[in-house]
Write an enzyme that holds these catalytic residues in place. Structure first.
Site, PDB file in Angstrom:
ATOM      1  N   HIS A  12      -3.653  -4.976   0.219  1.00 23.53           N
ATOM      2  CA  HIS A  12      -3.171  -5.531   1.352  1.00 23.53           C
ATOM      3  C   HIS A  12      -3.108  -6.958   1.449  1.00 23.53           C
ATOM      4  O   HIS A  12      -4.505  -7.733   1.679  1.00 23.53           O
ATOM      5  CB  HIS A  12      -4.159  -5.144   2.495  1.00 23.53           C
ATOM      6  CG  HIS A  12      -4.102  -3.471   2.847  1.00 23.53           C
ATOM      7  ND1 HIS A  12      -2.979  -3.221   3.838  1.00 23.53           N
ATOM      8  CD2 HIS A  12      -4.512  -2.439   2.281  1.00 23.53           C
ATOM      9  CE1 HIS A  12      -3.039  -1.923   3.938  1.00 23.53           C
ATOM     10  NE2 HIS A  12      -3.868  -1.335   2.829  1.00 23.53           N
TER      11      HIS A  12
ATOM     12  N   CYS B 215       0.886  -1.404  -0.026  1.00 25.18           N
ATOM     13  CA  CYS B 215       0.134  -0.097  -0.010  1.00 25.18           C
ATOM     14  C   CYS B 215       0.925   1.225  -0.148  1.00 25.18           C
ATOM     15  O   CYS B 215       1.487   1.605  -1.089  1.00 25.18           O
ATOM     16  CB  CYS B 215      -0.868  -0.019   1.187  1.00 25.18           C
ATOM     17  SG  CYS B 215      -2.340   1.025   0.900  1.00 25.18           S
TER      18      CYS B 215
ATOM     19  N   GLU C 125      -1.744  -9.362   2.881  1.00 23.82           N
ATOM     20  CA  GLU C 125      -1.567  -9.868   4.440  1.00 23.82           C
ATOM     21  C   GLU C 125      -2.934 -10.336   4.734  1.00 23.82           C
ATOM     22  O   GLU C 125      -3.145 -10.996   5.659  1.00 23.82           O
ATOM     23  CB  GLU C 125      -0.834  -8.999   5.382  1.00 23.82           C
ATOM     24  CG  GLU C 125      -1.685  -7.758   5.682  1.00 23.82           C
ATOM     25  CD  GLU C 125      -1.523  -6.427   4.797  1.00 23.82           C
ATOM     26  OE1 GLU C 125      -2.124  -5.444   5.406  1.00 23.82           O
ATOM     27  OE2 GLU C 125      -1.212  -6.781   3.538  1.00 23.82           O
TER      28      GLU C 125
ATOM     29  N   ARG D 148      -6.471   5.822  -0.304  1.00 23.06           N
ATOM     30  CA  ARG D 148      -7.240   6.592  -1.226  1.00 23.06           C
ATOM     31  C   ARG D 148      -6.426   7.127  -2.159  1.00 23.06           C
ATOM     32  O   ARG D 148      -6.933   7.673  -3.341  1.00 23.06           O
ATOM     33  CB  ARG D 148      -7.366   7.892  -0.086  1.00 23.06           C
ATOM     34  CG  ARG D 148      -7.936   9.091  -0.663  1.00 23.06           C
ATOM     35  CD  ARG D 148      -8.313  10.260   0.513  1.00 23.06           C
ATOM     36  NE  ARG D 148      -9.238   9.636   1.400  1.00 23.06           N
ATOM     37  CZ  ARG D 148      -9.020   9.128   2.603  1.00 23.06           C
ATOM     38  NH1 ARG D 148      -7.861   9.593   3.003  1.00 23.06           N
ATOM     39  NH2 ARG D 148     -10.083   8.882   3.265  1.00 23.06           N
TER      40      ARG D 148
END
Length: 557
Positions: free
Chosen positions: A520, A394, A522, A475
């Site tokens: 993400h 990210c 994970e 965002r």
């Protein structure tokens, strides 16, 4: 038309297990719930787990990571408690918005209904309106018909004023759906006083007394302790807490959370639950894969050192899913991942070699805000120039794009508009269609999105497929205005969201392993299904470790 009682919609095939905690927080209710869920699932039952959080925030999306830890995002874009991550990792199934309920959400919905006239002008009260709303959220999961068991974890500790409506709702539910269809498990502490050399049962007695006074009688007690509970202690607890001796279950500190299901199996927790709820299921749980995983975690043949560079490293729960994903990947690769926690705002161009030297892999973690950004960018440059396997997640991916833009392309002022709104090279920016929705949370990409992978990339080699879906919480995006120039200079865009043409993955071809992802990964790593990117990253880091050891041996000889 009068509002119907939520219990009138109860699906009789579903059983409910309520898990509460006492004495102190952080006893591990989430792990106990996940462990029990795993044992029941391993016997062939369909299980889900729901977390009821007593805080007034509508969700944890805007809460400080230092206070709350990680925000776990589900497929449907819900920002939830980190315990849902444990539920998913243990059970191997996806959760949703339905699996996490907060007091803020309950009151918000009740007040909204009141404003809309849903209560026909009646005085709106905690009982029955708040408790009915809580019950409806619990029954909503059971009524889907997807589950035999719904385990309901009540956050906080018994006696907290914030949690009283939840306990009352659980008390009512036991009558609404029938006591044979519900079970109450209470997790409590049995401290060991070294000075006296003995375990003390009084905290457990008082905790059970408190919940009993509120109206809920525990059927099973799970007692956290540093040392095993002998028969005498168990009998004493059973006698004073109004349960059978067999219903006093010890939960001793474990080396790994993944040992807890096996410990609970040995203690007979699942056996007591099956007996009391009269469940029809397999006599023995199928746990061979789980046991193999635990053995791989406990007995690695190799060790590697990976640096986790982030803003909240003092609070490890802020990155709990990353930590667990690395454990999963380490088990697959037969190695122990030793994490080096490195504060990003302490990394500078002058000390970066000292801070990062000796690492076999570097992971730049996600986050929000300006603090520590330059340290992350310096870290990315070090990984790129020293050919150390790099994984950016990210914000970590965005820092990789900024670093490449500055030091390879030559745009020295390149930045994200999150940190520099006036930069002439906004390589990371809010997309045009999002700029009219900049209210906090309004413009975020949340939940599952498609991603098409480029042939020949590290990503497609790891996933083994051309199309994937991953969870997002961000965002800002790679600015497509600069995309072609970045590609021309060697930054490959190997994953793209086909619907909106947004870059999801960047890589460097002339590097052992350099991958940045906008999503993400994970959040989707599970014990039985470790995330392929983490597996590949750990594998690359292991190769780097072996290369370095071979180089060191050659120098000595």
């Amino acid at each position: 038309m009068p509002k119907q009682n939520p219990s009138s919609f109860y699906v009789m095939s579903t059983k409910y297990i309520f898990v509460t905690g006492g004495v102190t927080s952080s006893l591990g209710k989430g792990i106990i719930c996940a462990s029990l869920g795993k044992l029941l699932e391993a016997r062939g039952l369909r299980v889900t787990i729901q977390k009821l959080d007593p805080y007034i925030n509508v969700d944890p999306g805007t809460m400080n990571p230092y206070e709350h830890g990680e925000v776990f995002v589900t497929d449907d874009g819900a920002e939830t408690d980190l315990d849902l991550g444990h539920y998913e990792r243990f059970l191997g199934v996806s959760t949703s918005q339905q699996n996490n309920v907060t007091t803020g959400r309950i009151y918000y919905d009740v007040i909204t209904k009141e404003r809309q006239g849903a209560y026909l002008g009646k005085t709106v009260q905690v009982i029955p309106h708040i408790t009915d709303e809580i019950k409806s959220r619990v029954l909503e999961l059971g009524n889907t018909g997807k589950y035999d068991i719904v385990i309901v974890e009540v956050g906080g500790t018994v006696g907290d004023i914030e949690g009283l409506p939840y306990i009352e709702a659980m008390r009512q539910l036991r009558f609404d759906v029938g006591k044979k269809n519900t079970l109450s498990i209470h997790l409590t502490l049995v401290p060991y006083l070294k000075a006296a050399g003995e375990l003390k049962t009084k905290p457990t007695q008082h905790s059970v007394k408190t919940i009993y006074e509120i109206g809920l009688q525990p059927d099973i007690l799970v007692c956290r302790a540093e040392v095993p509970l002998d028969e005498g202690i168990r009998r004493k607890i059973a006698q004073f807490c109004n349960v059978e001796v067999e219903d006093v279950v010890a939960s001793i500190d474990a080396e790994s959370i993944y040992e807890v299901p096996l410990m609970m199996l040995e203690e007979g927790l699942d056996r007591q639950v099956i007996q009391k709820l009269e469940l029809k299921c397999a006599d023995v749980p199928e746990l061979e894969d789980w046991k193999k995983f635990v053995q791989a975690v406990k007995n690695p043949s190799k060790k590697i050192k990976i640096g986790l560079i982030g803003k909240y490293v003092e609070h490890h729960d802020a990155y709990i899913s990353i930590v667990e994903a690395l454990i999963h990947a380490g088990a697959v690769n037969g190695c122990k991942v030793q994490l080096e926690w490195i504060q990003s705002d302490e990394v500078t161009q002058e000390n970066v070699h000292k801070k990062l030297h000796g690492l076999n892999g570097i992971l730049v973690a996600p986050g929000f805000g300006h603090r520590g950004i330059e340290g992350k960018i310096v870290t990315v440059r070090y990984a790129r120039e020293q050919n150390i396997p790099f994984f950016g997640i990210c914000l970590g991916m965005q820092c990789a794009v900024v670093e490449f833009s500055r030091n390879v392309v030559g745009w020295t002022d390149a930045n994200s508009t999150e940190f520099d709104a006036d930069t002439h090279h906004p390589v990371i920016d809010v997309m045009p269609d999002q700029k009219d929705r900049l209210e906090t949370g309004g413009s975020m990409r949340l939940g599952l999105y498609d991603c098409a992978l480029k042939k020949g990339s590290n990503a497609i080699k790891a996933y083994g497929t051309e199309s994937i879906q991953e969870r997002h919480r961000h965002r800002y995006e790679l600015n497509n205005q600069f995309r072609e120039e970045l590609i021309a200079k060697g930054l490959e865009c190997t994953g793209v969201n086909p619907e909106r043409d947004l870059v999801e993955i960047v890589e460097l071809k002339k590097h052992p392993w350099f991958v940045g992802v906008q999503f993400h990964p994970e959040l989707k790593s599970k014990v039985v299904h470790p995330h392929p990117l983490f597996v590949d990253f750990v594998s690359a880091s292991l190769k780097e470790s072996e290369r370095k050891m071979a180089s060191d041996r050659a120098e000595k000889s």
